[in-house]
Design a protein around this motif. Sequence first.
Motif, PDB file in Angstrom:
ATOM      1  N   THR A  20       0.849  -1.185   0.000  1.00  0.00           N
ATOM      2  CA  THR A  20       0.000   0.000   0.000  1.00  0.00           C
ATOM      3  C   THR A  20       0.887   1.237   0.000  1.00  0.00           C
ATOM      4  OG1 THR A  20      -1.682  -1.197   1.255  1.00  0.00           O
ATOM      5  CG2 THR A  20      -1.867   1.199   1.197  1.00  0.00           C
ATOM      6  N   ASP A  21       0.680   2.098  -0.988  1.00  0.00           N
ATOM      7  CA  ASP A  21       1.424   3.349  -1.092  1.00  0.00           C
ATOM      8  C   ASP A  21       0.564   4.467  -0.514  1.00  0.00           C
ATOM      9  OD1 ASP A  21       3.316   1.883  -2.489  1.00  0.00           O
ATOM     10  OD2 ASP A  21       2.561   2.510  -4.446  1.00  0.00           O
ATOM     11  N   PHE A  22       1.175   5.294   0.311  1.00  0.00           N
ATOM     12  CA  PHE A  22       0.431   6.408   0.877  1.00  0.00           C
ATOM     13  C   PHE A  22       1.360   7.591   1.097  1.00  0.00           C
ATOM     14  CE2 PHE A  22       2.089   4.038   4.425  1.00  0.00           C
ATOM     15  CZ  PHE A  22       2.452   5.001   5.355  1.00  0.00           C
ATOM     16  N   ALA A  56      10.421  -5.061   3.600  1.00  0.00           N
ATOM     17  CA  ALA A  56      10.707  -6.174   4.513  1.00  0.00           C
ATOM     18  C   ALA A  56      12.124  -6.044   5.069  1.00  0.00           C
ATOM     19  CB  ALA A  56      10.529  -7.511   3.791  1.00  0.00           C
ATOM     20  N   LYS A  57      13.063  -5.700   4.207  1.00  0.00           N
ATOM     21  CA  LYS A  57      14.454  -5.539   4.631  1.00  0.00           C
ATOM     22  C   LYS A  57      14.584  -4.438   5.680  1.00  0.00           C
ATOM     23  CE  LYS A  57      19.139  -4.828   2.889  1.00  0.00           C
ATOM     24  NZ  LYS A  57      19.974  -4.569   1.711  1.00  0.00           N
ATOM     25  N   ALA A  58      13.779  -3.395   5.529  1.00  0.00           N
ATOM     26  CA  ALA A  58      13.825  -2.272   6.477  1.00  0.00           C
ATOM     27  C   ALA A  58      13.429  -2.696   7.887  1.00  0.00           C
ATOM     28  CB  ALA A  58      12.920  -1.136   5.987  1.00  0.00           C
ATOM     29  N   VAL A  59      12.662  -3.780   8.014  1.00  0.00           N
ATOM     30  CA  VAL A  59      12.281  -4.282   9.335  1.00  0.00           C
ATOM     31  C   VAL A  59      13.042  -5.557   9.688  1.00  0.00           C
ATOM     32  CG1 VAL A  59      10.012  -3.172   9.376  1.00  0.00           C
ATOM     33  CG2 VAL A  59      10.231  -5.495   8.462  1.00  0.00           C
ATOM     34  N   ILE A 104      -0.538  -7.156  -6.320  1.00  0.00           N
ATOM     35  CA  ILE A 104       0.520  -8.008  -6.862  1.00  0.00           C
ATOM     36  C   ILE A 104       1.821  -7.195  -6.848  1.00  0.00           C
ATOM     37  CG2 ILE A 104       1.250  -9.495  -8.770  1.00  0.00           C
ATOM     38  CD1 ILE A 104      -1.627  -9.506  -9.754  1.00  0.00           C
ATOM     39  N   PRO A 105       2.371  -6.963  -5.645  1.00  0.00           N
ATOM     40  CA  PRO A 105       3.599  -6.170  -5.585  1.00  0.00           C
ATOM     41  C   PRO A 105       4.770  -6.921  -6.202  1.00  0.00           C
ATOM     42  CG  PRO A 105       3.082  -7.052  -3.428  1.00  0.00           C
ATOM     43  CD  PRO A 105       1.931  -7.397  -4.333  1.00  0.00           C
ATOM     44  N   LEU A 124       9.939  -2.671  -4.226  1.00  0.00           N
ATOM     45  CA  LEU A 124       9.623  -1.976  -2.980  1.00  0.00           C
ATOM     46  C   LEU A 124       9.178  -2.920  -1.862  1.00  0.00           C
ATOM     47  CD1 LEU A 124       7.814   1.218  -4.322  1.00  0.00           C
ATOM     48  CD2 LEU A 124      10.124   1.029  -3.403  1.00  0.00           C
ATOM     49  N   PHE A 125       8.425  -3.961  -2.185  1.00  0.00           N
ATOM     50  CA  PHE A 125       7.927  -4.869  -1.146  1.00  0.00           C
ATOM     51  C   PHE A 125       9.087  -5.549  -0.406  1.00  0.00           C
ATOM     52  CE2 PHE A 125       5.898  -8.889   0.298  1.00  0.00           C
ATOM     53  CZ  PHE A 125       4.950  -8.330   1.142  1.00  0.00           C
ATOM     54  N   PRO A 126      10.054  -6.165  -1.105  1.00  0.00           N
ATOM     55  CA  PRO A 126      11.201  -6.737  -0.401  1.00  0.00           C
ATOM     56  C   PRO A 126      12.054  -5.685   0.318  1.00  0.00           C
ATOM     57  CG  PRO A 126      11.000  -7.715  -2.571  1.00  0.00           C
ATOM     58  CD  PRO A 126      10.038  -6.561  -2.514  1.00  0.00           C
ATOM     59  N   LYS A 127      12.125  -4.481  -0.242  1.00  0.00           N
ATOM     60  CA  LYS A 127      12.878  -3.420   0.436  1.00  0.00           C
ATOM     61  C   LYS A 127      12.205  -3.038   1.760  1.00  0.00           C
ATOM     62  CE  LYS A 127      15.206  -1.333  -3.506  1.00  0.00           C
ATOM     63  NZ  LYS A 127      15.351  -0.144  -4.342  1.00  0.00           N
TER      64      LYS A 127
END
Length: 72
Positions: A7-9, A37-40, A24-25, A32-35
């Motif tokens: 979700t982009d906001f 996840a990596k951020a957390v 369907i990211p 962006l979706f794996p990035k």
Amino acid sequence: MGQFTRTDFIVYEGKPYVLEVNTIPGLTANSLFPKAAKAVGISFSKLLDKIVKMAFTPLANGKLKKVQLKQS
């Protein structure tokens, strides 16, 4: 929606606004979706493991089971 989305906001004047829900990211290592996840703290390979496990998680009462992505 499926088991996962992106979700982009934006936040404008302190209020969040949803721009898009992507059902369907992208799943390349540079998407962006794996990035996110990596951020957390979730590696790309661990993220893929979690997605595959979710695909085999049975539905409860015909509804998707909520799965929280956490570092393990």
